[in-house]
Design an enzyme around this catalytic site. Sequence first.
Site, PDB file in Angstrom:
ATOM      1  N   SER A 143       1.209  -1.353   0.105  1.00 48.71           N
ATOM      2  CA  SER A 143      -0.096  -0.145   0.032  1.00 48.71           C
ATOM      3  C   SER A 143       1.135   1.299  -0.093  1.00 48.71           C
ATOM      4  O   SER A 143       1.447   1.090   0.794  1.00 48.71           O
ATOM      5  CB  SER A 143      -0.659  -0.391   1.364  1.00 48.71           C
ATOM      6  OG  SER A 143      -1.737   1.363   1.491  1.00 48.71           O
ATOM      7  N   LYS A 144       0.662   1.921  -0.494  1.00 47.77           N
ATOM      8  CA  LYS A 144       1.186   4.018  -0.703  1.00 47.77           C
ATOM      9  C   LYS A 144       0.627   3.948  -0.017  1.00 47.77           C
ATOM     10  O   LYS A 144      -0.229   5.055   0.174  1.00 47.77           O
ATOM     11  CB  LYS A 144       0.977   4.497  -2.281  1.00 47.77           C
ATOM     12  CG  LYS A 144       2.637   4.837  -2.107  1.00 47.77           C
ATOM     13  CD  LYS A 144       1.891   5.606  -4.155  1.00 47.77           C
ATOM     14  CE  LYS A 144       2.938   6.723  -3.548  1.00 47.77           C
ATOM     15  NZ  LYS A 144       4.349   6.695  -3.449  1.00 47.77           N
ATOM     16  N   ALA A 145       0.779   3.516   1.317  1.00 49.75           N
ATOM     17  CA  ALA A 145      -0.069   4.420   2.819  1.00 49.75           C
ATOM     18  C   ALA A 145       1.339   5.352   3.762  1.00 49.75           C
ATOM     19  O   ALA A 145       2.496   5.128   3.881  1.00 49.75           O
ATOM     20  CB  ALA A 145       0.306   3.140   3.757  1.00 49.75           C
TER      21      ALA A 145
END
Length: 292
Positions: free
Chosen positions: A158-160
């Site tokens: 995830s590009k969290a």
Amino acid sequence: MAGLPFDQRDGVIWYDGEFVPWTDAKVHVLTHGLHYASCVFEGERAYGGRIFKSGEHTQRLHASANVLGFEIPYSEEVINAAKEELLTRMNLVDAYLRPVAWRGSEMMGVSAQHNTIHLAIAAWEWPSYFKPEERLKGIRLDMAKYRRPDPQTAPFKSKAAGLYMICTLSKHEAERKGYADAMMLDWRGQVAEATGANVFFVKDGKIHTPDPDCFLNGITRRTVIGLARDRGIEVIERVIMPEELEGFEQCFLTGTAAEVTPVSEIGPYSFTVGDMTKTLMEAYDAAVRAGK
């Protein structure tokens, strides 16, 4: 505009389905995304008025949210159309776009199952991630103290927002030492990536890059691998140990913001800005401007 704080700029931001004045796009101080990092985002670029791989970025935004356990209440079609209209309203041709989704402020605590999911998209002019004069001769990287975590401890696919805390710490420390960025190892001590970009090395006419098994497999990374293979260049994805850096001839970073950026130093190791790096810089520039 370059030195103007981001909360004081002119224009509009797409916010929960509406275009609002830039300075009105605000969140409450008790927003869950601020306190507990329940937030995902994308970084995208437009060239000549066209957003490069807009659909792929939107797909990843939705996927990132799903990994964090929430669903963005806007379809990919709605988001893609909003980005296009935002560019028009902002009168931008070459631009950077930042879609961001987060949990709101209905509940404050680790658990926030019923908080509203918000989505905003901003766009602004941003010519280069690194200083142009540094980029042309190759940027210098420090070796970061913090490492990319074990996949069993963090949702690396995830590009969290929360995953970038150690990136900010590492980049700030590198800048204090006079470097442009930092190279991060993973939890095993293997070469991983820079703080906001993937890394590639060149040796004997072949490209070597770390296998993305604990960090994001970037859209630009995949694009550049495709461009290299289209030109008959062998790309090897494998484990790379830091002591191998001494034997590589060239090095470059890839990312939406970084594009293809040559590297001249990583700690004690030096690299040349060679023909293969220059070829891929030119190939990437041609690809993004062709909208491919």
